[in-house]
Each structure stands twice: as C-alpha cells, then as structure tokens.
Scaffold this motif. Structure first.
Motif, PDB file in Angstrom:
ATOM      1  N   PHE A   9      10.356  -8.744 -16.520  1.00  0.00           N
ATOM      2  CA  PHE A   9      11.660  -8.587 -15.871  1.00  0.00           C
ATOM      3  C   PHE A   9      11.607  -7.551 -14.743  1.00  0.00           C
ATOM      4  N   MET A  10      11.951  -7.972 -13.530  1.00  0.00           N
ATOM      5  CA  MET A  10      12.076  -7.118 -12.325  1.00  0.00           C
ATOM      6  C   MET A  10      10.742  -6.605 -11.764  1.00  0.00           C
ATOM      7  N   ILE A  11       9.611  -6.938 -12.373  1.00  0.00           N
ATOM      8  CA  ILE A  11       8.332  -6.413 -11.885  1.00  0.00           C
ATOM      9  C   ILE A  11       8.051  -6.902 -10.463  1.00  0.00           C
ATOM     10  N   LYS A  12       8.324  -8.212 -10.218  1.00  0.00           N
ATOM     11  CA  LYS A  12       8.052  -8.785  -8.882  1.00  0.00           C
ATOM     12  C   LYS A  12       8.921  -8.092  -7.823  1.00  0.00           C
ATOM     13  N   ASP A  13      10.201  -7.855  -8.143  1.00  0.00           N
ATOM     14  CA  ASP A  13      11.107  -7.193  -7.177  1.00  0.00           C
ATOM     15  C   ASP A  13      10.617  -5.780  -6.863  1.00  0.00           C
ATOM     16  N   ILE A  14      10.208  -5.052  -7.915  1.00  0.00           N
ATOM     17  CA  ILE A  14       9.718  -3.682  -7.714  1.00  0.00           C
ATOM     18  C   ILE A  14       8.452  -3.693  -6.865  1.00  0.00           C
ATOM     19  N   PHE A  15       7.563  -4.654  -7.140  1.00  0.00           N
ATOM     20  CA  PHE A  15       6.323  -4.783  -6.362  1.00  0.00           C
ATOM     21  C   PHE A  15       6.636  -4.992  -4.881  1.00  0.00           C
ATOM     22  N   GLU A  16       7.548  -5.905  -4.576  1.00  0.00           N
ATOM     23  CA  GLU A  16       7.870  -6.214  -3.173  1.00  0.00           C
ATOM     24  C   GLU A  16       8.508  -5.025  -2.455  1.00  0.00           C
ATOM     25  N   ILE A  17       9.364  -4.283  -3.168  1.00  0.00           N
ATOM     26  CA  ILE A  17       9.994  -3.086  -2.575  1.00  0.00           C
ATOM     27  C   ILE A  17       8.934  -2.068  -2.178  1.00  0.00           C
ATOM     28  N   HIS A  18       7.982  -1.805  -3.079  1.00  0.00           N
ATOM     29  CA  HIS A  18       6.972  -0.767  -2.816  1.00  0.00           C
ATOM     30  C   HIS A  18       5.910  -1.239  -1.822  1.00  0.00           C
ATOM     31  N   LYS A  19       5.618  -2.547  -1.803  1.00  0.00           N
ATOM     32  CA  LYS A  19       4.651  -3.064  -0.825  1.00  0.00           C
ATOM     33  C   LYS A  19       5.217  -2.902   0.582  1.00  0.00           C
ATOM     34  N   GLU A  20       6.492  -3.212   0.723  1.00  0.00           N
ATOM     35  CA  GLU A  20       7.153  -3.065   2.028  1.00  0.00           C
ATOM     36  C   GLU A  20       7.176  -1.584   2.447  1.00  0.00           C
ATOM     37  N   PHE A  21       7.480  -0.708   1.497  1.00  0.00           N
ATOM     38  CA  PHE A  21       7.523   0.738   1.773  1.00  0.00           C
ATOM     39  C   PHE A  21       6.135   1.245   2.192  1.00  0.00           C
ATOM     40  N   TYR A  22       5.094   0.825   1.450  1.00  0.00           N
ATOM     41  CA  TYR A  22       3.717   1.258   1.742  1.00  0.00           C
ATOM     42  C   TYR A  22       3.288   0.795   3.139  1.00  0.00           C
ATOM     43  N   ASP A  23       3.549  -0.468   3.449  1.00  0.00           N
ATOM     44  CA  ASP A  23       3.146  -1.019   4.748  1.00  0.00           C
ATOM     45  C   ASP A  23       3.837  -0.315   5.909  1.00  0.00           C
ATOM     46  N   ALA A  24       5.062   0.168   5.670  1.00  0.00           N
ATOM     47  CA  ALA A  24       5.803   0.873   6.737  1.00  0.00           C
ATOM     48  C   ALA A  24       5.356   2.332   6.864  1.00  0.00           C
ATOM     49  N   LEU A  25       5.011   2.962   5.730  1.00  0.00           N
ATOM     50  CA  LEU A  25       4.655   4.388   5.751  1.00  0.00           C
ATOM     51  C   LEU A  25       3.225   4.612   6.266  1.00  0.00           C
ATOM     52  N   SER A  26       2.311   3.718   5.910  1.00  0.00           N
ATOM     53  CA  SER A  26       0.884   3.907   6.214  1.00  0.00           C
ATOM     54  C   SER A  26       0.588   4.178   7.687  1.00  0.00           C
ATOM     55  N   PRO A  27       1.075   3.355   8.643  1.00  0.00           N
ATOM     56  CA  PRO A  27       0.746   3.623  10.053  1.00  0.00           C
ATOM     57  C   PRO A  27       1.290   4.959  10.549  1.00  0.00           C
ATOM     58  N   ASN A  28       2.419   5.424   9.981  1.00  0.00           N
ATOM     59  CA  ASN A  28       2.989   6.720  10.395  1.00  0.00           C
ATOM     60  C   ASN A  28       2.051   7.872  10.078  1.00  0.00           C
ATOM     61  N   ILE A  29       1.342   7.780   8.959  1.00  0.00           N
ATOM     62  CA  ILE A  29       0.425   8.857   8.566  1.00  0.00           C
ATOM     63  C   ILE A  29      -0.882   8.760   9.344  1.00  0.00           C
ATOM     64  N   GLN A  30      -1.323   7.521   9.587  1.00  0.00           N
ATOM     65  CA  GLN A  30      -2.563   7.334  10.357  1.00  0.00           C
ATOM     66  C   GLN A  30      -2.417   7.809  11.799  1.00  0.00           C
ATOM     67  N   GLN A  31      -1.211   7.647  12.376  1.00  0.00           N
ATOM     68  CA  GLN A  31      -0.977   8.105  13.762  1.00  0.00           C
ATOM     69  C   GLN A  31      -0.006   9.291  13.722  1.00  0.00           C
ATOM     70  N   TRP A  32      -0.381  10.300  12.991  1.00  0.00           N
ATOM     71  CA  TRP A  32       0.534  11.420  12.725  1.00  0.00           C
ATOM     72  C   TRP A  32       0.729  12.319  13.938  1.00  0.00           C
ATOM     73  N   ASP A  33       1.981  12.675  14.213  1.00  0.00           N
ATOM     74  CA  ASP A  33       2.285  13.785  15.133  1.00  0.00           C
ATOM     75  C   ASP A  33       3.619  14.369  14.701  1.00  0.00           C
ATOM     76  N   GLU A  34       3.981  15.473  15.320  1.00  0.00           N
ATOM     77  CA  GLU A  34       5.164  16.212  14.836  1.00  0.00           C
ATOM     78  C   GLU A  34       6.461  15.442  15.000  1.00  0.00           C
ATOM     79  N   LYS A  35       6.468  14.381  15.832  1.00  0.00           N
ATOM     80  CA  LYS A  35       7.706  13.624  16.050  1.00  0.00           C
ATOM     81  C   LYS A  35       7.874  12.470  15.057  1.00  0.00           C
ATOM     82  N   VAL A  36       6.824  12.211  14.258  1.00  0.00           N
ATOM     83  CA  VAL A  36       6.890  11.089  13.300  1.00  0.00           C
ATOM     84  C   VAL A  36       8.053  11.287  12.325  1.00  0.00           C
ATOM     85  N   THR A  37       8.832  10.239  12.102  1.00  0.00           N
ATOM     86  CA  THR A  37       9.931  10.311  11.131  1.00  0.00           C
ATOM     87  C   THR A  37       9.680   9.296  10.012  1.00  0.00           C
TER      88      THR A  37
END
Length: 820
Positions: A100-128
């Motif tokens: 129950f709800m495992i697939k929904d939780i997986f999709e939420i965190h996959k989307e979050f990870y994919d959005a956060l990862s490039p911000n850390i790889q190209q880090w600068d003080e203006k990154v939000t």
C-alpha cells in the motif's frame, strides 16, 4: 503496543521533544549547541559550504532509500500476475495491503532526487533548493496513509509468509542495489525491514531540514521555504504522535508512625527489575522506604510507605552467604553522556537568559523544567554499586548507589543503632500512616539533589584540574596493606578518579603520590582509605561489590577561594581515628589546557607533531607508539586505565626521558606503573602546541557533529578527517584503533568507548584562544557547558565508526555511507 509502534514513537519523539521547534538560536534538541554556530557565524560562504555537505549526504541517503523502495516494489508485479491465475501466491487484496502506497512514495522521492541532484553537482551560492523540500513536505499525506496501514501491512506479510513458502523466500531475500559510487552491487534485506524504511525516512527528512536551516543565511531565498517545509513536517509528525501516544499509569501502595529520625536521603531502589527513586528514612528502630505522592494543587506533599524493616530483623549480605544479585539494567554510556550534554546546554541557555535580564521569563521556567527532567533521569540511572539488605522475616531489598562512600555511611549508621538492645516491632496500619505522615516534617534532605532545586547563588562548582598529593596516614592500630582512593562529584554523583599504590604491612603508610584530577562542576573531594584483601576466596560474585575493607573515609568542600591560590594548600582528613594528610591546588580549565609551544625543538613535548615525525623519520611519534605498545602489553586489563590518574612525579620522569631521548626509556617503561605511562600519553597530546585535530578545523568539527542527519554527518566528518595534515591524521587513526582495542576489554577494565572518549575528547579537540576570545567566553564553566561534551561526541563518533583506512580516506571522492 507492539515493538514497531514503540520504535515509531521513539523516532517521532526524537524530532518532537522541543515544543518550540522554530527557535533556531535555541536548538536544544540537537545534542549540543556548537560554539561556532553561536558566535562564529562567520561568512555566508562557510555556511553554504556546510549546507552543501548536508545536502550531499542527504542526496546519497536518498539514493539508497529509492533503491530500497525499488527492491520492495520488484516482487509486486509478478505477484499481481499470479493473482489472476489458478495458483495465486497472494490474493490482490493481500498484495494491495502489503504494498500500500509504496509506488506513490517511490515516485515522489524519485522526482525529488532527480530535481535535487543537478543542483548539488553544479553548486554555487545562488542555488536554491527550498522549493523542492517544500514540495516534498506538501506530499506527506501519502505517508499518513502509509503509517495508518503499516501495522496491517506487516501483519499481512507475516501471515502470508507462514502460509506460502514461496512468498516467505521472496520476503526474506530482497535484493537492494548499492549506490552508483559503491563497489558493492547489491545487499540483501527482508520485506519487514524495508517496510519500516518510509517511517524512518519521514523523521530523517525533518532532521535534515533542521540542519539546512542552521546553515542557511536568513536573507537567502531558501530560508522561508525551508522554514515552511519544516512547519508542515512538524505538524504532520505531531498529528501522528497524538494518535499513537501510549498512556502509562503507576500503581502505589499506601502504609506509616513516629520515632527519632537518625538519617534520610534519596536512594535508587531496584524494584521488580525497575529503578525507582525513593526517600529512605532511618529511624532509631526501623528503616522506612517511601515515595513522594503527587499532591493536588495547593496541598502539601505527602509520602507513601513502600515498605519498612525493623532494625532487629535487618541484616546485611555477608560474603560467605552471597548469592548472585538480581540482574539490573544499566543505561549505555552514550545515553548517560547525552543526558549530560543536554544538561550542560540547558544550563548555558538559562545563564544567557539571566544575562539578558529575563530571569522570570516563561522561557527560563520551561528550561528549568527540561533540566529537572534530564537531571532526575541521570540521577536515576547513574548509580550501579549494589547495597543489599535482608529482612529475616521477609524479602531482600536492593538499592543502587553511586559510591562505596554512601554504602559505607548507611551500613555504619544502621550497625551503630543495632548495637543497642532492639526489639522487633510490628506496626498497625494506623501507626504506619502516622509515621509516614511525620516524614515530611522530620526529613533533613528536602529536595532531590538536582541543579534545578538549588539556589541560583549556590556555587556552580569547579571546572579544571585539581592537583592532589596524598602524603601519609597515621592512627592505625595494626599493620595492614593500605591504599587510598580519591573521588569527586560530577553531575550530582561521585566518580572515582585516582588510587594510590598499596603500602604493605605498615601502621604508617607514606605514599607521597601526586595526582591530577579533572573536575566537571565539582564541589567536593572524598578520600577513602582501604585495607587490601588478598584472599581470593572472599571475592564476591557480584563484580561491583568491593571486598577490600574501608578503614576510614572523609570529605572536604572544594572552596574556590582556598583552592584557587597558586600555592599548595595542605589539609588533614580525620576518619575513624585515622588521619590522612594531603595537599591540593587547582588550575582552571583554560589555564591548564593552555598550549605553550616548546622553545627548544629537540624534545617532543610542546613541539609540533610534524616537526617530531620529520625528525624521527616516522609516521607516528615514537612516544605515542611506545606508550600504546606498553599499555596494550600489560595495561589493557587494568581497571580504569586512562581514567585513573598516574603518579605525577612518575609522569614527569617519563616526560624528561622522552624529551632527552635517553637510552633507558624502554627499561623505564617496563618498570613504571602503567597508569603513569597512560598519563604520559595523555600529557603528550595535551601539551601539543595545537590540538591533534587542529585549531583551524575545530569550528567545522563542532558544526559536523551537531548535524542531525546521519548521512550528512558521515559526509562531513569524513571530509574533515581528510582535511587533517598527514602526521596528525595517521597519529589520530593509530590512537583510535588503540582505544577501540582497550574498549574491547571493557568487561575487565571497565573502560567503554564512551569512558575513553570522555578522557581523550577534550585533549584532542578544543577551541583556539582566538576563538574563545571571539566568543567572549571568560568562564571555564561556560567552555565546558558549550563545548566539552561536544568534543567527547566527536571522538566517540569516530570510535564507533567501522575501521577508517588512511588510503581510502585520502582518495578524492565523496565519502558516502551505505547505512541509512
């Protein structure tokens, strides 16, 4: 309530302890408030670097979490496919319940990870990144549904495993992919363990938000977004907590009469395997054990009698008839240390409030209440020395005391009364009620001995080092083998700090031994004089029972005015007709730990570690290697190794030998008392021109250890080790492995990792003078309450870590933990 729900509660409580979660300047739920966050807010660049470390660690743990969810989902598709066949493994209803709800939780965190990862790889003080955390928090409703279903999911999975061997095999061996950076491709996990991960994750995300807010400037665009995400997460956890909050009630039995009171005090009783704080009253003909009743508002406090024993029926456990004591639980050292950390942090915050002229503020009341809770808990769990009494016509009772001193006092007081012609007495219920009622007026100890019950004007105690010379003792009637132990109070209970050598077959022992004792808010020094028992047949089965006979005991108050003069202060303690002569002087912590570089570069004490290793052409200084080798050869089984002080004159002789590189060093080491060798090693690290973990990195170590998220902390703490100069790092790793080997012998030497971290932490790591000046900290007690417990936690972190390899550490790759 089952174990899983208890564990959920524990995790939720960790985040929900502090009702004012948004008071970031007063984050008391963090184990301690690091000095540099308070006073070295520094430039935003440093804060953003810490923010990047926190995010990098969290991203690594997110990857692992996603892999775990993926592993959980893997069997769902084939199970659904078989559900529609003639031989289903599980029904569709069972599958929907378990996953129950495992697939929904997986999709939420996959989307979050994919959005956060490039911000850390190209880090600068203006990154939000705040908007990403805000979106993640807004989707917590999915977790609410998962939590509501969690218990049923686990129960269903368990029933299905019992009914279907095929499903049992699947659920016991799920393959989890490792991180991209990891060499290990997969790890095995059970379905039950993976189903628990989302519950753990929601609290983990909240802890990370705390960390990010600490290291995000208030004027940064992320700050309000992260604050909003934390508010949403906090409210979500509060709602869950209210739904599953356990209610526990205590049951008591009333009973009471009047005699002359001889002695009373608070003792910890072991009752049905549980520690209870009791007020014990010794009357002229009986011993009464009571507890304070909860009084209604406006009513006086009252006592309830738990039991009483007439002194005529009371006896003590003797060595010959000693049977093994009931098992009693002891808190792990790290939990005791965490309590001390919280107490120190709260004391510091109360002082800040007072300095700001707000002594009556609601905040002070709240802080006092929290401090009282922590101190009461520490008082309950710190004593471990058993004091057993028997009732000839009833059951035995067991108290746990913090010192042999108290046990001796109670035993002597009872035995003195028993010398009179006592008659056994039986009290009627009315007589017992009257006696118990009188306890409130008769008592001499009115409050539980915690700081929050003391007057504000009362001395906070001494922080620093007390130098004590035990000269000699007189007044013995017969020759005996004699020694003394020294105890000081620390956080409300007494700790043994030093022991003299045994002076054999004499009536006038002349020890003339000097010790250096570390004080942590101490107000009292105790000296106990023992006769050594060499008869092995008399050794009690209980490890904590001291079989050596106490010949005398006494104590002196550590008056700051008397003790803090630069000269030695001579004193005499009279005990049972015995006199012990001793001298003492006190050095404040800031003065005693002041590092003075050596003017001559030929020695090793006070000389930079890089200079010594270069001169010796070694990776680790010779003095460190030799002392470690000797301790491991013949001191690893020594009770209190590194905690018990060595004789100061012996330590100075060894210091001189190493400084002059005398040829007799090895001979001296083999002949010297092992506590002196341990003391020489501690002195070497204390006298380095700067601490082993360096002045430069000190603020960062304080920041790193305060991080709440394990992955972020791991990332930061390994990065800091990598930043140390090579001689410092190799020496630190050598010492680390040695201390771990010492702790492996804890059942014999009584020195756990936590004990050793307490001894070495403040020596290897402390603020530079410039930082102390910047912080405007003038009192040694302030330094202690702010930082010393944090220094202990830094060393403890590395000691509890799996082996750290110099070669692996120096690789220029981000260090991520696979353990979430």
């Amino acid at each position: 309530m089952d174990e899983d729900e208890d564990e959920v509660l524990g995790l939720l409580d960790k985040v929900l302890e502090d009702e004012d979660v948004f008071e970031y300047e007063l984050d008391l739920d963090s184990p301690f408030t690091p000095m540099d966050h308070r006073t070295f807010k520094g430039d935003s660049e440093k804060g953003l670097e810490m923010k990047k470390l926190v995010l990098s660690g969290f991203l690594a743990s997110e990857e692992i979490y996603i892999n775990q969810l993926e592993a959980l989902l893997l069997p769902m598709k084939p199970l659904k496919a078989t559900a529609t066949t003639s031989k289903p493994v599980l029904t569709m209803e069972q599958i929907d319940t378990i996953f129950f709800m495992i697939k929904d939780i997986f999709e939420i965190h996959k989307e979050f990870y994919d959005a956060l990862s490039p911000n850390i790889q190209q880090w600068d003080e203006k990154v939000t990144v705040g908007h990403l955390f805000q979106k993640l928090a807004s989707q917590l409703g999915v977790y609410k549904a998962f939590v509501d279903n969690y218990k049923v999911a686990v129960e269903t999975a368990e029933k299905c495993s019992q009914a279907h061997s095929q499903f049992q095999k699947i659920s016991e061996n799920l393959k989890v992919k490792g991180p991209k950076e990891s060499k290990d491709c997969t790890t095995n996990s059970t379905m039950e363990a993976l189903l628990y991960k989302p519950i753990d994750r929601v609290t983990r995300s909240t802890l990370v938000l705390h960390d990010l807010l600490k290291h995000t400037p208030k004027d940064h665009p992320d700050f309000p977004l992260l604050q909003d995400a934390l508010r949403i997460s906090q409210n979500f956890l509060s709602n869950i907590n209210e739904e599953i909050d356990p209610r526990r009630t205590a049951v008591t039995t009333p009973k009471g009469e009047v005699r002359q009171l001889v002695k009373d005090g608070f003792l910890v009783e072991l009752s049905e395997g549980t520690r209870k704080l009791r007020h014990v009253f010794l009357f002229t003909d009986l011993l009464l054990c009571a507890k304070i009743k909860k009084a209604a508002v406006g009513r006086h406090q009252q006592y309830e009698c738990k039991w009483y024993i007439p002194l005529a029926d009371l006896s003590f456990q003797t060595l010959d008839e000693s049977d093994s004591l009931p098992h009693f639980q002891t808190l792990p050292e790290h939990e005791i240390e965490e309590m001390k950390i919280k107490i120190s942090a709260i004391k510091s915050e109360i002082q800040k409030e007072k300095k700001a002229q707000k002594p009556q503020s609601r905040n002070v009341d709240r802080l006092r209440k929290k401090m009282n809770e922590q101190e009461s808990c520490l008082l309950l769990h710190s004593p471990n020395i058993p004091f057993r009494i028997h009732n000839k016509h009833g059951k035995s009772c067991l108290f746990l005391l913090s010192s042999d001193y108290e046990r001796s006092e109670w035993r002597e007081s009872i035995q003195k009364l028993q010398k009179k012609d006592l008659q056994a007495c039986v009290l009627s219920s009315v007589e017992l009620q009257v006696l118990t009622g009188s306890c409130f007026k008769l008592r001499t100890v009115h409050n539980i001995p915690v700081t929050s019950n003391k007057d504000d004007e009362e001395s906070p105690g001494l922080y620093g080092f007390l130098h004590v010379i035990v000269h000699k003792a007189t007044g013995f009637k017969e020759s005996a083998s004699l020694y003394c132990t020294l105890e000081v109070d620390s956080f409300g209970y007494f700790v043994s700090k030093a022991i003299t050598r045994v002076f054999r077959d004499t009536t006038e022992p002349q020890w003339n031994e000097e010790f250096e004792i570390e004080l942590e808010g101490s107000q009292c020094l105790r000296i106990l004089c023992y006769e050594k028992c060499y008869d092995k047949s008399k050794v009690n089965k209980d490890d904590n029972e001291i079989v050596d006979k106490i010949m005398g005991k006494g104590q002196v108050q550590l008056d700051p005015q008397t003790v803090q003069s630069k000269n030695w202060h001579m004193d005499v303690i009279e005990m049972n007709g015995i006199k012990v002569e001793f001298s003492m002087k006190f050095t404040t912590r800031d003065l005693s730990l002041k590092r003075t570089p050596s003017k001559k570069q030929s020695g090793v004490f006070g000389v930079k570690i890089s200079v010594v290793t270069k001169r010796e052409r070694s990776k680790v200084p010779y003095i460190v290697r030799q002392c470690i080798e000797e301790v491991e050869k013949r001191g690893i089984d020594e009770v209190g190794i590194y905690r018990i002080s060595g004789v100061a004159t012996d330590i100075q002789a060894l210091k001189a030998a190493f400084d002059t590189n005398t040829k007799d060093i090895l001979m001296m080491l083999s002949d010297m008392d092992i506590n002196a060798i341990a003391g020489t090693l501690k002195l070497y690290f204390r006298e380095l021109p700067e601490p082993l973990l360096t002045d430069r990195l000190y603020p960062a170590f304080m920041e790193g250890i305060a991080l709440s998220d394990p992955a972020a902390k791991e990332n930061c703490m390994m990065h800091l080790l990598r930043s140390l100069p090579d001689p410092n790092l190799i020496t630190f790793l050598t010492l680390l492995e040695h201390l771990k080997r010492v702790a492996e012998k804890e059942p014999v030497n009584k020195m756990s990792l936590h004990n050793l971290a307490t001894v070495f932490g403040p020596t290897l790591l402390r603020p530079s003078e410039s930082e102390i000046n910047k912080a405007n900290i003038t009192l040694a007690s302030d330094i202690w309450s702010h930082d010393v417990m944090a220094q202990v936690q830094v060393l403890l972190y590395y000691m509890q870590h799996p082996p750290i390899s110099f070669a692996e550490l120096k690789k220029n790759t981000l260090y991520f933990s696979t353990d979430v």
